[in-house]
Write an enzyme that holds these catalytic residues in place. Sequence first.
Site, short mmCIF file in Angstrom:
data_model
loop_
_atom_site.label_atom_id
_atom_site.label_comp_id
_atom_site.label_asym_id
_atom_site.label_seq_id
_atom_site.Cartn_x
_atom_site.Cartn_y
_atom_site.Cartn_z
N ARG A 126 0.84 -1.20 0.00
CA ARG A 126 0.00 0.00 0.00
C ARG A 126 0.87 1.24 0.00
NH1 ARG A 126 -4.28 0.53 4.82
NH2 ARG A 126 -2.31 0.61 6.01
N HIS A 153 3.49 -2.46 8.39
CA HIS A 153 2.10 -2.76 8.75
C HIS A 153 1.76 -4.18 8.32
CE1 HIS A 153 -1.93 -1.73 10.01
NE2 HIS A 153 -2.43 -2.17 8.87
N ARG A 205 0.93 -0.42 17.72
CA ARG A 205 -0.09 0.49 17.23
C ARG A 205 -1.48 -0.19 17.23
NH1 ARG A 205 3.34 0.53 12.85
NH2 ARG A 205 1.62 -0.32 11.63
N CYS A 295 -34.13 5.38 7.68
CA CYS A 295 -34.15 6.66 6.97
C CYS A 295 -32.86 7.45 7.21
CB CYS A 295 -35.36 7.47 7.43
SG CYS A 295 -36.94 6.63 7.26
N MET A 296 -32.75 8.57 6.54
CA MET A 296 -31.56 9.40 6.70
C MET A 296 -31.40 9.90 8.12
SD MET A 296 -30.48 12.91 4.70
CE MET A 296 -30.20 12.11 3.12
N ASP A 297 -32.50 10.31 8.74
CA ASP A 297 -32.42 10.96 10.04
C ASP A 297 -33.15 10.20 11.14
OD1 ASP A 297 -31.37 13.35 8.62
OD2 ASP A 297 -33.42 13.46 7.88
#
Length: 367
Positions: A126, A153, A205, A295-297
């Site tokens: 990576r 890593h 880590r 739903c979104m909210d």
Amino acid sequence: MHSRAQALISESALGDNLTALARRAGTRLLLPVKADAYGHGLELVSRVAARHPDVWGLAVAVPREAVALAALNPGKPILLLTPPTPEEVGPLADLGVRLPVASLAEADALPAHARAHLKVNTGMNRLGARPEEAVEIGLRLAERGLLEGVYTHFATADEPELSFAREQLARFGHVLAALPPVLAHAANGGGILSFGELPGLSLARPGLASYGFAPAHLRGVVPLTPVMTLQARVTHVHPVHPGESVSYGGLWRAGRETTVATVGIGYADGYPRNATGKASVLVQGERRPVLGRICMDQMMVDVTDLDVRVGDWVEVWGRGNMTVTDVAGWADTVEYEVLTGVGPRVERLVETGARQDPPRTPLRSKE
């Protein structure tokens, strides 16, 4: 204004997790707090972690996070894990941010007051310099007095089969052997839990493990407690009659008289829409299904036969009967994605003791 959704962050759980991981690793920790501390809140988590005796420093993914963290925790070592642009190098070095280096060009471009951590690509493919290139880069940095650390890593340390992780560790060891002694770090949470203490490494880590999660086959290696409890308020309570549907697309239809609570959290707050049809939440300690499409909210919950009122809290996930792991499974994803998706509309608070429900308010008129 009252919050409709809150993420309660347990200082004691975070501290206990860090202590347990440091003991397992046999080293101090370089704690990743990228992505708003894995959704837990950069300011809250960094403040707790910065004074923890086992935390050497903090790590972030992008320069904006590093700048914010330097202001929150002056003097605490901060490592940027991904490459800055050339124009960002000077300002970051001025703030004392440790910079990743993976090429001779990057090494030569560092100002004289910078501190560098050489990134070695041992198989993740990576970022980083390949082992055969890394030694030359490290020696160049050491000659300039800039080399503070070397890191790599693991790609598979959280898997049951560890042969590739051992290959990576061997490649990393060959690089370290050719360089002067510096801080060396490789073990993520999976590496710590799988291997324990790794000779020659001076930091570890732990990412997601710090926040209380481990791969299924590694649970119980050390005691870990989820740090976040997510809760949201009931905003409306109403009846749904047999044959009526709930939410977009009419995916759920009532087979009986049902009392429905609308809860003020949705996919814009980080609750995955893909959990539709499978999700549950805890209402007064009972697991209750989410009805219809998320739903979104908002989401709608079956609270039939419970005395639920506007303003009551619903536990979306926590440490006991409903966890992030459950939600990730319903959404066919991983805990990382669920936690880092918790949005800015969700208030982060340090959990200092037992939660108290707010005073009950009268029910709104039924629709």
